[in-house]
Design an enzyme around this catalytic site. Structure first.
Site, PDB file in Angstrom:
ATOM      1  N   ARG A  69       0.898  -1.313   0.087  1.00 35.73           N
ATOM      2  CA  ARG A  69      -0.153  -0.181   0.121  1.00 35.73           C
ATOM      3  C   ARG A  69       0.918   1.071   0.023  1.00 35.73           C
ATOM      4  O   ARG A  69       1.771   1.298   0.831  1.00 35.73           O
ATOM      5  CB  ARG A  69      -0.796   0.085   1.369  1.00 35.73           C
ATOM      6  CG  ARG A  69      -2.028  -0.838   1.306  1.00 35.73           C
ATOM      7  CD  ARG A  69      -2.995  -0.528   0.283  1.00 35.73           C
ATOM      8  NE  ARG A  69      -4.133  -1.563   0.119  1.00 35.73           N
ATOM      9  CZ  ARG A  69      -4.436  -2.524  -0.462  1.00 35.73           C
ATOM     10  NH1 ARG A  69      -3.635  -2.620  -1.345  1.00 35.73           N
ATOM     11  NH2 ARG A  69      -5.615  -3.299  -0.413  1.00 35.73           N
TER      12      ARG A  69
ATOM     13  N   GLU B  35      -3.035   7.835  -4.398  1.00 36.37           N
ATOM     14  CA  GLU B  35      -3.248   6.853  -5.770  1.00 36.37           C
ATOM     15  C   GLU B  35      -4.473   7.182  -6.350  1.00 36.37           C
ATOM     16  O   GLU B  35      -5.500   7.084  -5.777  1.00 36.37           O
ATOM     17  CB  GLU B  35      -3.157   5.483  -5.104  1.00 36.37           C
ATOM     18  CG  GLU B  35      -3.230   4.449  -6.273  1.00 36.37           C
ATOM     19  CD  GLU B  35      -2.964   3.017  -5.662  1.00 36.37           C
ATOM     20  OE1 GLU B  35      -2.071   2.702  -4.804  1.00 36.37           O
ATOM     21  OE2 GLU B  35      -3.964   2.045  -5.639  1.00 36.37           O
TER      22      GLU B  35
ATOM     23  N   HIS C 152      -1.233  -0.310  -9.631  1.00 38.57           N
ATOM     24  CA  HIS C 152      -1.982  -1.130  -8.747  1.00 38.57           C
ATOM     25  C   HIS C 152      -2.412  -2.571  -9.192  1.00 38.57           C
ATOM     26  O   HIS C 152      -3.627  -2.820  -9.302  1.00 38.57           O
ATOM     27  CB  HIS C 152      -3.133  -0.757  -7.960  1.00 38.57           C
ATOM     28  CG  HIS C 152      -3.445  -1.123  -6.683  1.00 38.57           C
ATOM     29  ND1 HIS C 152      -3.820  -0.090  -5.343  1.00 38.57           N
ATOM     30  CD2 HIS C 152      -3.609  -2.498  -6.211  1.00 38.57           C
ATOM     31  CE1 HIS C 152      -4.183  -1.274  -4.616  1.00 38.57           C
ATOM     32  NE2 HIS C 152      -3.905  -2.382  -4.709  1.00 38.57           N
TER      33      HIS C 152
HETATM   34  O1  LIG Z   1      -4.482  -4.450  -3.555  1.00 37.17           O
HETATM   35  C1  LIG Z   1      -4.946  -5.479  -3.537  1.00 37.17           C
HETATM   36  C2  LIG Z   1      -5.588  -6.176  -2.442  1.00 37.17           C
HETATM   37  O2  LIG Z   1      -5.611  -5.906  -1.245  1.00 37.17           O
HETATM   38  O3  LIG Z   1      -6.080  -7.350  -2.686  1.00 37.17           O
END
Ligand SMILES: O=CC(=O)O
Length: 328
Positions: free
Chosen positions: A246, A275, A294
């Protein structure tokens, strides 16, 4: 459940496929097999029509946003089912105070996300995107002596040795990397011969030894801003930071400064804070940063599996079955 659609499927709120963070077509097919989908935009246009009917929310890439206002408008909602592992973007105190269940899809994305972690590590180390640009762009001189950084035999630090961290360690072991890890609790399995990772009790111990540092830890109150100036100062000037967890685990201003001042050599970021980054963000100008939007779990196969599991979690929660993937 009785409803006005002529079937017994529950009504579920979700983000429309053409939204920025909407469900892709393969997810929609899975969803529609099992539930009556109410698209968030349609709900906003006619809340009176759907408010009472909706019993669950499917969250795809953190959307739609679940806050008190949405919950006030959904008096019969019982479960929030996240297609993903991390639930840091949800207000769990609020949801539990309303008696709601929250489920997620951990584990089934471990291998795919680890693949992406290694992809970023390799792409950054071998300057893949700069090389690609060099070949395409007639204004950049083609040069065969365009060197990157060695991966095989280098030292990797894994911060967060959960399921994804372990899968990264297995891959790094195959690249004959020396592996150190830092985790709240020691993971004996990671220290066995098959992976051979060595435990470091602190980041102070881990960071100065590593050529690559990959962040795989969840974002919590403890890990927010875990990487700031002090941590970058501990890293080697030749080292690379990779974040596939993250964005908020790294202090973005400190990272920018570390890259601009050459405190570290490079970064590879699947996630950022904020983001996405605003178009004029100075990080976007740096050649030594490799970005992806992501994409950790983003293969059709894994995302389809995640959607199926999220739908199963939701149906189990609504029918009162024991939940395997319950967050609260
Ligand atoms: O970022 C993606 C997840 O948390 O699965």
């Amino acid at each position: 459940m009785a409803d006005n659609s002529g079937n017994d499927k529950p009504f579920v709120l979700a983000s429309r496929p053409d939204d920025e963070k909407g469900i892709p077509y393969y997810g929609v097919d899975i969803l529609k097999k099992h539930v009556n989908v109410v698209w968030y935009e349609d709900f906003l246009k006619d809340k009176a029509k759907y408010s009472e009917l909706i019993q669950g929310v499917i969250l795809w890439v953190m959307a739609p946003r679940v806050d008190a206002a949405l919950l006030d408008a959904l008096p019969n909602v019982k479960v929030i089912s996240n297609v993903g592992a991390g639930v840091n973007f949800l207000d769990l105190d609020l949801l539990s105070s309303r008696g709601l269940k929250v489920c997620n899809t951990p584990r089934i994305l471990n291998e795919t996300t680890a693949d992406m972690g290694m992809t970023l590590l390799l792409a950054s180390a071998r300057r893949l995107l700069e090389g690609d640009q060099m070949v395409r762009d007639p204004n950049i001189k083609w040069q065969i002596n365009f060197c990157g950084r060695q991966v095989s035999g280098a030292t990797l630090g894994i911060v967060g040795m959960g399921g994804i961290g372990y899968a990264v360690a297995q891959r790094a072991h195959a690249f004959r990397m020396n592996i150190f890890y830092h985790n709240r609790t020691r993971r004996p399995q990671a220290e066995e011969e098959a992976v051979g990772a060595q435990y470091c009790a602190s980041l102070e111990e881990l960071l100065p030894q590593c050529d690559f540092v990959i962040i795989m830890t969840p974002l919590t109150a403890e890990t927010k801003g875990m990487f700031g100036k002090k941590q970058f100062d501990l890293m080697k000037p030749s080292s690379t930071i990779i974040n596939i967890a993250r964005g908020g685990i790294i202090n973005t201003a400190a990272l920018l400064e570390a890259l601009q001042n050459k405190t570290i050599a490079a970064a590879a970021l699947d996630v950022t804070d904020p983001e996405p980054l605003p178009d004029d963000h100075p990080l976007l100008k740096l050649q030594n940063v490799t970005f992806t939007p992501h994409l950790g779990s983003a293969t059709v196969q894994t995302r389809s599996n995640m959607m199926s599991l999220a739908v199963q979690n939701l149906l189990d929660a609504l029918s009162g079955k024991p939940l395997v993937n319950q967050v609260i």
